[in-house]
Design a protein around this motif. Structure first.
Motif, PDB file in Angstrom:
ATOM      1  N   MET A 187       0.838  -1.198   0.000  1.00  0.00           N
ATOM      2  CA  MET A 187       0.000   0.000   0.000  1.00  0.00           C
ATOM      3  C   MET A 187       0.872   1.247   0.000  1.00  0.00           C
ATOM      4  N   ILE A 188       0.559   2.189  -0.849  1.00  0.00           N
ATOM      5  CA  ILE A 188       1.313   3.435  -0.941  1.00  0.00           C
ATOM      6  C   ILE A 188       0.697   4.461   0.003  1.00  0.00           C
ATOM      7  N   ASP A 189       1.544   5.047   0.845  1.00  0.00           N
ATOM      8  CA  ASP A 189       1.092   6.078   1.773  1.00  0.00           C
ATOM      9  C   ASP A 189       0.996   7.403   1.009  1.00  0.00           C
ATOM     10  N   GLN A 190      -0.197   7.983   0.961  1.00  0.00           N
ATOM     11  CA  GLN A 190      -0.430   9.210   0.214  1.00  0.00           C
ATOM     12  C   GLN A 190       0.287  10.420   0.832  1.00  0.00           C
ATOM     13  N   ASN A 191       0.731  10.301   2.090  1.00  0.00           N
ATOM     14  CA  ASN A 191       1.418  11.411   2.746  1.00  0.00           C
ATOM     15  C   ASN A 191       2.898  11.492   2.368  1.00  0.00           C
ATOM     16  N   TYR A 192       3.424  10.448   1.726  1.00  0.00           N
ATOM     17  CA  TYR A 192       4.833  10.423   1.348  1.00  0.00           C
ATOM     18  C   TYR A 192       4.989  10.896  -0.093  1.00  0.00           C
TER      19      TYR A 192
ATOM     20  N   VAL B 142      34.272   6.954 -13.036  1.00  0.00           N
ATOM     21  CA  VAL B 142      33.753   7.278 -11.708  1.00  0.00           C
ATOM     22  C   VAL B 142      32.269   7.607 -11.814  1.00  0.00           C
ATOM     23  N   GLU B 143      31.559   7.452 -10.710  1.00  0.00           N
ATOM     24  CA  GLU B 143      30.149   7.842 -10.659  1.00  0.00           C
ATOM     25  C   GLU B 143      30.042   9.208 -10.001  1.00  0.00           C
ATOM     26  N   GLU B 144      29.396  10.119 -10.727  1.00  0.00           N
ATOM     27  CA  GLU B 144      29.181  11.471 -10.228  1.00  0.00           C
ATOM     28  C   GLU B 144      27.689  11.747 -10.189  1.00  0.00           C
ATOM     29  N   PRO B 145      27.258  12.663  -9.317  1.00  0.00           N
ATOM     30  CA  PRO B 145      25.835  13.028  -9.308  1.00  0.00           C
ATOM     31  C   PRO B 145      25.415  13.588 -10.657  1.00  0.00           C
ATOM     32  N   LEU B 146      24.253  13.175 -11.128  1.00  0.00           N
ATOM     33  CA  LEU B 146      23.722  13.685 -12.389  1.00  0.00           C
ATOM     34  C   LEU B 146      23.452  15.181 -12.276  1.00  0.00           C
ATOM     35  N   ILE B 147      22.878  15.583 -11.148  1.00  0.00           N
ATOM     36  CA  ILE B 147      22.586  16.994 -10.894  1.00  0.00           C
ATOM     37  C   ILE B 147      23.355  17.395  -9.645  1.00  0.00           C
ATOM     38  N   LYS B 148      24.350  18.245  -9.832  1.00  0.00           N
ATOM     39  CA  LYS B 148      25.208  18.619  -8.701  1.00  0.00           C
ATOM     40  C   LYS B 148      24.400  19.251  -7.572  1.00  0.00           C
ATOM     41  N   SER B 149      24.720  18.840  -6.351  1.00  0.00           N
ATOM     42  CA  SER B 149      24.121  19.358  -5.111  1.00  0.00           C
ATOM     43  C   SER B 149      22.647  19.018  -4.935  1.00  0.00           C
ATOM     44  N   TYR B 150      22.145  17.992  -5.643  1.00  0.00           N
ATOM     45  CA  TYR B 150      20.756  17.566  -5.487  1.00  0.00           C
ATOM     46  C   TYR B 150      20.672  16.088  -5.172  1.00  0.00           C
ATOM     47  N   LEU B 151      19.704  15.749  -4.332  1.00  0.00           N
ATOM     48  CA  LEU B 151      19.256  14.375  -4.184  1.00  0.00           C
ATOM     49  C   LEU B 151      17.782  14.437  -3.843  1.00  0.00           C
ATOM     50  N   PHE B 152      17.135  13.285  -3.781  1.00  0.00           N
ATOM     51  CA  PHE B 152      15.692  13.236  -3.562  1.00  0.00           C
ATOM     52  C   PHE B 152      15.401  12.390  -2.329  1.00  0.00           C
ATOM     53  N   ALA B 153      14.501  12.869  -1.479  1.00  0.00           N
ATOM     54  CA  ALA B 153      14.105  12.143  -0.269  1.00  0.00           C
ATOM     55  C   ALA B 153      12.616  11.821  -0.356  1.00  0.00           C
ATOM     56  N   TYR B 154      12.275  10.573  -0.032  1.00  0.00           N
ATOM     57  CA  TYR B 154      10.873  10.123  -0.048  1.00  0.00           C
ATOM     58  C   TYR B 154      10.377  10.162   1.392  1.00  0.00           C
ATOM     59  N   ILE B 155       9.683  11.251   1.726  1.00  0.00           N
ATOM     60  CA  ILE B 155       9.303  11.494   3.119  1.00  0.00           C
ATOM     61  C   ILE B 155       7.893  12.071   3.217  1.00  0.00           C
ATOM     62  N   SER B 156       7.410  12.124   4.463  1.00  0.00           N
ATOM     63  CA  SER B 156       6.170  12.848   4.754  1.00  0.00           C
ATOM     64  C   SER B 156       6.564  14.179   5.395  1.00  0.00           C
ATOM     65  N   ALA B 157       5.609  15.058   5.553  1.00  0.00           N
ATOM     66  CA  ALA B 157       5.876  16.372   6.144  1.00  0.00           C
ATOM     67  C   ALA B 157       6.467  16.246   7.545  1.00  0.00           C
ATOM     68  N   LYS B 158       6.142  15.169   8.277  1.00  0.00           N
ATOM     69  CA  LYS B 158       6.655  14.979   9.634  1.00  0.00           C
ATOM     70  C   LYS B 158       8.167  14.796   9.661  1.00  0.00           C
ATOM     71  N   GLU B 159       8.752  14.430   8.510  1.00  0.00           N
ATOM     72  CA  GLU B 159      10.188  14.144   8.476  1.00  0.00           C
ATOM     73  C   GLU B 159      11.033  15.296   7.912  1.00  0.00           C
ATOM     74  N   TYR B 160      10.421  16.434   7.618  1.00  0.00           N
ATOM     75  CA  TYR B 160      11.174  17.583   7.099  1.00  0.00           C
ATOM     76  C   TYR B 160      12.366  17.909   8.001  1.00  0.00           C
ATOM     77  N   ALA B 161      12.089  18.073   9.290  1.00  0.00           N
ATOM     78  CA  ALA B 161      13.140  18.481  10.228  1.00  0.00           C
ATOM     79  C   ALA B 161      14.255  17.445  10.297  1.00  0.00           C
ATOM     80  N   GLU B 162      13.903  16.169  10.284  1.00  0.00           N
ATOM     81  CA  GLU B 162      14.913  15.097  10.346  1.00  0.00           C
ATOM     82  C   GLU B 162      15.846  15.165   9.130  1.00  0.00           C
TER      83      GLU B 162
END
Length: 168
Positions: free
Chosen positions: A1-6, A50-70
């Motif tokens: 089940m996919i959590d709609q908050n994430y 070597v492996e380098e980031p595709l977009i410098k200084s970016y990554l993606f986090a799969y989170i809910s609003a409760k995890e912003y601060a973390e």
């Protein structure tokens, strides 16, 4: 089940800290995605892939609003990306499309400006089949441009114009 908050959120990292921030998020059991591309580096005595980031200084986090601060309290993370005054989120399908692009041997080029909307097309053949993109002409070559919404970045990929059809 996919959590709609994430949702997937683009996160800006400190300079050259993408891999470290990605590892720290994983240690905290936060699902993250760091798109990497293989690049040949030349030293005076050798070459190395070597492996380098595709977009410098970016990554993606799969989170809910409760995890912003973390996420913000993670070493290497600078801030979230904002769009129209709100924290930007990326649709799941765009993350899946990005993963598909990186799974191919396509020659990817990241441009750090938002390309103006052109003709939207459906890719009907080849390794990118089923993706929706924008078609632009760059240096007399036809190229497919996939826009990553809300980030101000676009990704160019080489493919044949015969592989696309206009969306109505």
């Amino acid at each position: 089940m996919i959590d709609q908050n994430y949702r997937w959120y683009p996160v800006y990292t400190h300079s050259r800290a993408e891999k470290k921030a990605y590892e720290e998020l994983n240690r905290k059991a936060i699902l993250a995605y760091l798109p990497l591309k293989k690049t040949v580096k030349q030293w005076s005595d050798r070459k190395k892939i070597v492996e380098e980031p595709l977009i410098k200084s970016y990554l993606f986090a799969y989170i809910s609003a409760k995890e912003y601060a973390e996420v913000l309290m993670t070493n290497g993370i600078a801030r979230f990306i904002y769009f129209s005054g709100k924290i930007a989120s990326i649709p799941d399908q765009q993350i899946n499309d990005l993963k598909l692009l990186l799974a191919t041997d396509a020659d990817l080029e990241v441009i750090d400006y938002d390309i103006k909307a052109g003709e939207r097309v459906l890719i009907k053949a080849g390794p990118f089949k089923g993706m929706i993109a924008e078609l632009v002409s760059v240096q007399n070559k036809q190229r497919i441009v996939l826009r990553l919404q809300n980030m101000g970045y676009s990704i160019n990929i080489n493919t044949s114009v015969a592989f696309v059809e206009p969306l109505l």
